[in-house]
Design an enzyme around this catalytic site. Structure first.
Site: not given
Length: 502
Positions: A171, A383
């Site tokens: 993730h 991110d």
């Protein structure tokens, strides 16, 4: 087992239920939040399965088992807790996961603490997860492991004799070779990852970084770039792909149109009338780039005086790990910058340039902030994806919002055609983007936001699960079938969004 009996086994650091003290001295459970839980619950409820993870309490008592048993009955699938001690959490989670892997994988290797004790704890805890999986699963089960805390899990399972297919999704970002090389255990970790049969990343950039590391550091494999497959010396084939995670866009849109959210958003705007509301929503973390964002906002106010008394930045910071000195220092730096900027620009008439909120928001408040804001300022240093950007777009139901997005967010690849992309290290460039967003004509705002909303809809969290499991099927991994009504028909979905965006 028959195909109908085959189960999906989800493995993550935490179980999808949060335990808390109950009124009778026991524990009560409530469903966790987040896209992963939202996406996988329909599959597990429909077909049955197991979710393996830590229950969130280090003192594993009978009360924990009772609370999880109650939650299992409600959920329709089995919860398999991994018992961890406070020492485990200190070394495995706070140590190796968040003082080594987290900064390294976000290109901030100078913040890493390569303590060998952390590595040993990480290995031991991955072994504990493997033991629970071995005791709770059948050989026909499809095991899907999630995130950076469990990179070694496939190697542990293979060592125990497991031959069934194993899939993994990361993730967070995967770093480029020159940064990955800093990891003292780089070969062990990379070979452990290659024990999975399917490895998924958020973006093509992360996939390429991983493949480059494998090609450079592992000399007994061959790589097929056209099919994104790694051919192992034992005859196995590891498939690698990018699967950008999404959100439940339709649910955010529905809530954004609800009377409660509309009333809360109207109240926010009434408290700050005749202002362009700029919103930042971030967890307290050094990867989010909050200090640089505040500096860029100060540059914007200095270089573009027409913004003064016209804009207000609402910066929401959700508390996270503020018991750790580095995070406490970050919080103090943010508060110092807010004070400096407000001290420099606040006017006697009542205009305060930054409204600082340091607390967690419930879902209604969060959506109300999204609905009230005219501009979202999403500027992480790096991110994996960044779902705040997608949530803001889904909640901009009037298509009048502007998204300013870091080019280092994973979401930038999908949202680049509608967002204003910025380099968060470029203070003047970000300041210019803020000014441009505030001056943007209504027609351009609408055109850009409609592009963004379509992009967010196309890659919903449900389609993310569907795409990953379809890739598993294509890789002959005998993946777990989805419920028949898991996704709406293409016709129904297109009709819904064509009406929504009209």
């Amino acid at each position: 087992m028959t195909e109908r009996e085959r189960r999906l086994v989800v493995v993550s650091n935490r179980l999808p239920f949060v335990l808390s003290p109950g009124p009778d001295g026991g524990l009560v459970s409530r469903p966790g939040s987040g896209g992963l839980v939202t996406a996988l619950l329909p599959v597990l409820r429909d077909r049955g399965g197991v979710w393996v993870g830590w229950p969130g309490i280090t003192d594993h008592t009978e009360a924990v088992d009772a609370a999880l048993a109650s939650a299992t009955g409600k959920a329709g699938y089995h919860l398999a807790p991994v018992a961890l001690t406070a020492e485990d959490q200190a070394g495995f989670y706070h140590g190796f996961s968040n003082e080594v892997l987290w900064p390294l994988f976000h290109d901030l290797q100078s913040l890493c603490n390569f303590d060998p004790v952390y590595w040993r704890s990480y290995c031991e805890v991955n072994h504990k997860y493997a033991q629970v999986i071995l005791s709770e699963t059948y050989k026909d089960d499809f095991v899907w492991v999630h995130d950076y805390q469990l990179l070694l899990l496939a190697a542990e399972l293979r060592r125990a004799g497991v031959t069934s297919p194993l899939a993994f999704f990361l993730h967070i970002p995967f770093p480029p070779l020159d940064i990955y090389l800093k990891l003292p255990w780089r070969f062990t970790l990379l070979r452990a990852l290659l024990e999975y049969d399917l490895i998924g990343f958020q973006t093509l950039r992360d996939q390429r970084n991983f493949m480059h590391c494998v090609r450079t550091l592992i000399d007994d494999v061959s790589i097929s770039h056209r099919s994104s497959q790694i051919h192992m010396p034992d005859g196995r084939q590891v498939r690698v792909g990018s699967f950008p995670i999404g959100i439940d866009a339709a649910a955010f849109q529905r809530q954004a149109r609800s009377p409660a959210v509309i009333a809360a958003a109207d109240t926010l705007r009434a408290e700050l009338p005749n202002r362009e509301l700029i919103l930042g929503v971030d967890r307290l973390d050094y990867t989010k780039g909050i200090p640089l964002r505040l500096e860029a906002f100060r540059v914007a106010l200095r270089q573009f005086p027409d913004l003064q008394e016209r804009v207000t930045l609402i910066q929401v910071v959700v508390p996270s790990r503020d018991d750790i000195p580095q995070y406490r220092d970050l919080k103090l730096r943010i508060e110092q910058l807010v004070g400096e900027i407000n001290g420099e620009f606040t006017r006697p008439g009542g205009w305060v340039p930054i409204h600082y909120v340091y607390r967690a928001l419930d879902r209604l408040d969060l959506v109300a902030y999204y609905r009230a804001a005219h501009i979202a300022l999403v500027t992480p240093l790096k991110d994996g994806m960044n779902l705040v950007a997608k949530e803001f777009c889904a909640c901009s139901v009037d298509s009048d919002g502007v998204l300013i997005l870091s080019e280092f967010a994973g979401a930038a690849a999908q949202l680049q055609h509608g967002a204003l992309l910025v380099n968060p290290y470029d203070l003047e460039g970000t300041a210019e983007a803020i000014h441009r967003a505030c001056a943007m004509p209504a027609a351009e705002r609408r055109r850009r936001m409609q592009l963004l909303r379509r992009a967010v809809n196309r890659q919903s969290v449900f389609r993310w699960v569907n795409g990953f499991l379809e890739a598993a099927i294509a890789s002959d991994l005998d993946a777990f079938p989805l419920p028949d009504d898991y996704l709406p028909s293409a016709e129904a979905e297109h009709a819904y969004w064509d009406t929504e965006l009209a």
